[in-house]
Motif scaffolding. Sequence first.
Motif, mmCIF file in Angstrom:
data_model
loop_
_atom_site.group_PDB
_atom_site.id
_atom_site.type_symbol
_atom_site.label_atom_id
_atom_site.label_comp_id
_atom_site.label_asym_id
_atom_site.label_seq_id
_atom_site.Cartn_x
_atom_site.Cartn_y
_atom_site.Cartn_z
ATOM 1 N N MET A 159 0.852 -1.187 0.000
ATOM 2 C CA MET A 159 0.000 0.000 0.000
ATOM 3 C C MET A 159 0.891 1.241 0.000
ATOM 4 N N PRO A 160 0.921 2.003 -1.113
ATOM 5 C CA PRO A 160 1.876 3.105 -1.229
ATOM 6 C C PRO A 160 1.444 4.401 -0.551
ATOM 7 N N LEU A 161 0.190 4.507 -0.150
ATOM 8 C CA LEU A 161 -0.314 5.767 0.386
ATOM 9 C C LEU A 161 0.000 5.925 1.867
ATOM 10 N N THR A 162 0.261 7.146 2.262
ATOM 11 C CA THR A 162 0.433 7.433 3.683
ATOM 12 C C THR A 162 -0.946 7.428 4.352
ATOM 13 N N PRO A 163 -1.006 7.289 5.672
ATOM 14 C CA PRO A 163 -2.312 7.315 6.348
ATOM 15 C C PRO A 163 -3.117 8.569 6.033
ATOM 16 N N ARG A 164 -2.443 9.733 5.953
ATOM 17 C CA ARG A 164 -3.162 10.971 5.669
ATOM 18 C C ARG A 164 -3.685 10.982 4.236
ATOM 19 N N GLU A 165 -2.887 10.514 3.295
ATOM 20 C CA GLU A 165 -3.338 10.448 1.893
ATOM 21 C C GLU A 165 -4.536 9.518 1.762
ATOM 22 N N LEU A 166 -4.477 8.398 2.474
ATOM 23 C CA LEU A 166 -5.582 7.445 2.419
ATOM 24 C C LEU A 166 -6.841 8.037 3.037
ATOM 25 N N THR A 167 -6.683 8.761 4.144
ATOM 26 C CA THR A 167 -7.834 9.396 4.786
ATOM 27 C C THR A 167 -8.478 10.423 3.860
ATOM 28 N N VAL A 168 -7.659 11.259 3.249
ATOM 29 C CA VAL A 168 -8.175 12.274 2.328
ATOM 30 C C VAL A 168 -8.880 11.609 1.151
ATOM 31 N N LEU A 169 -8.250 10.592 0.577
ATOM 32 C CA LEU A 169 -8.856 9.907 -0.566
ATOM 33 C C LEU A 169 -10.169 9.248 -0.163
ATOM 34 N N GLY A 170 -10.224 8.729 1.062
ATOM 35 C CA GLY A 170 -11.455 8.120 1.545
ATOM 36 C C GLY A 170 -12.584 9.127 1.644
ATOM 37 N N HIS A 171 -12.298 10.318 2.135
ATOM 38 C CA HIS A 171 -13.320 11.368 2.204
ATOM 39 C C HIS A 171 -13.802 11.751 0.805
ATOM 40 N N GLU A 174 -16.133 9.285 -0.683
ATOM 41 C CA GLU A 174 -17.490 9.345 -0.128
ATOM 42 C C GLU A 174 -18.277 10.547 -0.638
ATOM 43 N N GLY A 175 -17.657 11.342 -1.525
ATOM 44 C CA GLY A 175 -18.376 12.445 -2.150
ATOM 45 C C GLY A 175 -18.080 13.821 -1.581
ATOM 46 N N ALA A 176 -17.147 13.911 -0.638
ATOM 47 C CA ALA A 176 -16.837 15.206 -0.041
ATOM 48 C C ALA A 176 -16.052 16.076 -1.014
ATOM 49 N N THR A 177 -16.297 17.382 -0.976
ATOM 50 C CA THR A 177 -15.531 18.325 -1.787
ATOM 51 C C THR A 177 -14.201 18.613 -1.112
ATOM 52 N N ILE A 178 -13.310 19.270 -1.865
ATOM 53 C CA ILE A 178 -12.011 19.634 -1.296
ATOM 54 C C ILE A 178 -12.196 20.488 -0.048
ATOM 55 N N ASN A 179 -13.090 21.476 -0.116
ATOM 56 C CA ASN A 179 -13.324 22.354 1.036
ATOM 57 C C ASN A 179 -13.910 21.590 2.217
ATOM 58 N N GLU A 180 -14.791 20.640 1.949
ATOM 59 C CA GLU A 180 -15.387 19.844 3.026
ATOM 60 C C GLU A 180 -14.340 18.956 3.691
ATOM 61 N N VAL A 181 -13.448 18.372 2.879
ATOM 62 C CA VAL A 181 -12.372 17.555 3.445
ATOM 63 C C VAL A 181 -11.452 18.422 4.295
ATOM 64 N N ALA A 182 -11.139 19.607 3.776
ATOM 65 C CA ALA A 182 -10.264 20.526 4.511
ATOM 66 C C ALA A 182 -10.850 20.883 5.866
ATOM 67 N N GLY A 190 -5.557 23.838 -0.171
ATOM 68 C CA GLY A 190 -4.363 23.559 -0.963
ATOM 69 C C GLY A 190 -3.652 22.301 -0.505
ATOM 70 N N THR A 191 -3.593 22.107 0.807
ATOM 71 C CA THR A 191 -2.957 20.896 1.343
ATOM 72 C C THR A 191 -3.746 19.653 0.960
ATOM 73 N N VAL A 192 -5.062 19.764 0.997
ATOM 74 C CA VAL A 192 -5.902 18.633 0.601
ATOM 75 C C VAL A 192 -5.658 18.292 -0.869
ATOM 76 N N ARG A 193 -5.569 19.319 -1.713
ATOM 77 C CA ARG A 193 -5.301 19.078 -3.147
ATOM 78 C C ARG A 193 -3.958 18.393 -3.330
ATOM 79 N N ASN A 194 -2.979 18.782 -2.530
ATOM 80 C CA ASN A 194 -1.664 18.145 -2.624
ATOM 81 C C ASN A 194 -1.741 16.665 -2.245
ATOM 82 N N TYR A 195 -2.517 16.361 -1.194
ATOM 83 C CA TYR A 195 -2.689 14.961 -0.804
ATOM 84 C C TYR A 195 -3.384 14.164 -1.906
#
Length: 221
Positions: A159-171, A174-182, A190-195
């Motif tokens: 599994m190449p993703l870091t825990p934070r990358e996986l968490t962001v991708l999971g959100h 589930e249909g969340a927008t970048i702003n909602e994830v942030a 911007g950090t979410v987009r980087n992830y």
Amino acid sequence: MITLLDHPPYRSTPATAGTPTVSVLLADGHHLFRSGLGALLDREADLAVVAESTTAEEAAAEAARTRPTVAVLDPDLPGPGGPATAALIRDHAPATAVLLLIAVPRSTDLQRAVADGVAGVLLKDVPPGALISAVRELARGGRVYDPRLVADVVRPAAMPLTPRELTVLGHVAEGATINEVAAALSLSPGTVRNYVSAAIAKTHGRNRCDAIRIAREQGWL
């Protein structure tokens, strides 16, 4: 008994004289596949398709009505999905053995199925004879798992993703927008987009949707 079906050529175990009919419930949302599978099973003297359904709720209702020996399910049926659907069927028909037919080989499908007491898991491209043998094995109280899935469990992909990358991708999955994830993770957009960009690169996806698909197929999400 746990059976790992061998690779081709497959041979269907013939029914013996006087063998009681094995009743089968088919639950799959694709009419053409379900019809073909029903015709295949009904050709066997000891097997009989007694009900068909297209959703988890219908499958549970038909299981309660017909009390089939074996239920053959697509884990992606509309409803709770996979092992949860199998549990729903067992609640309505405790003696029914459940066989999941999955389209994509994901190690988590087998792991969850075994943990939840599903008696069989096969890939949908399994040869006809192997499927028939599996239904009979489940009817006898055995278990059958596709060896390709077992190999994935024994040797899972890294599994190449870091825990934070996986968490962001999971959100995002589930249909969340970048702003909602942030907002949910107390990060900047911007950090979410980087992830998300990192997850796309590490999964070798074409875009975020492709990255989500790959992560799900590998069992990371």
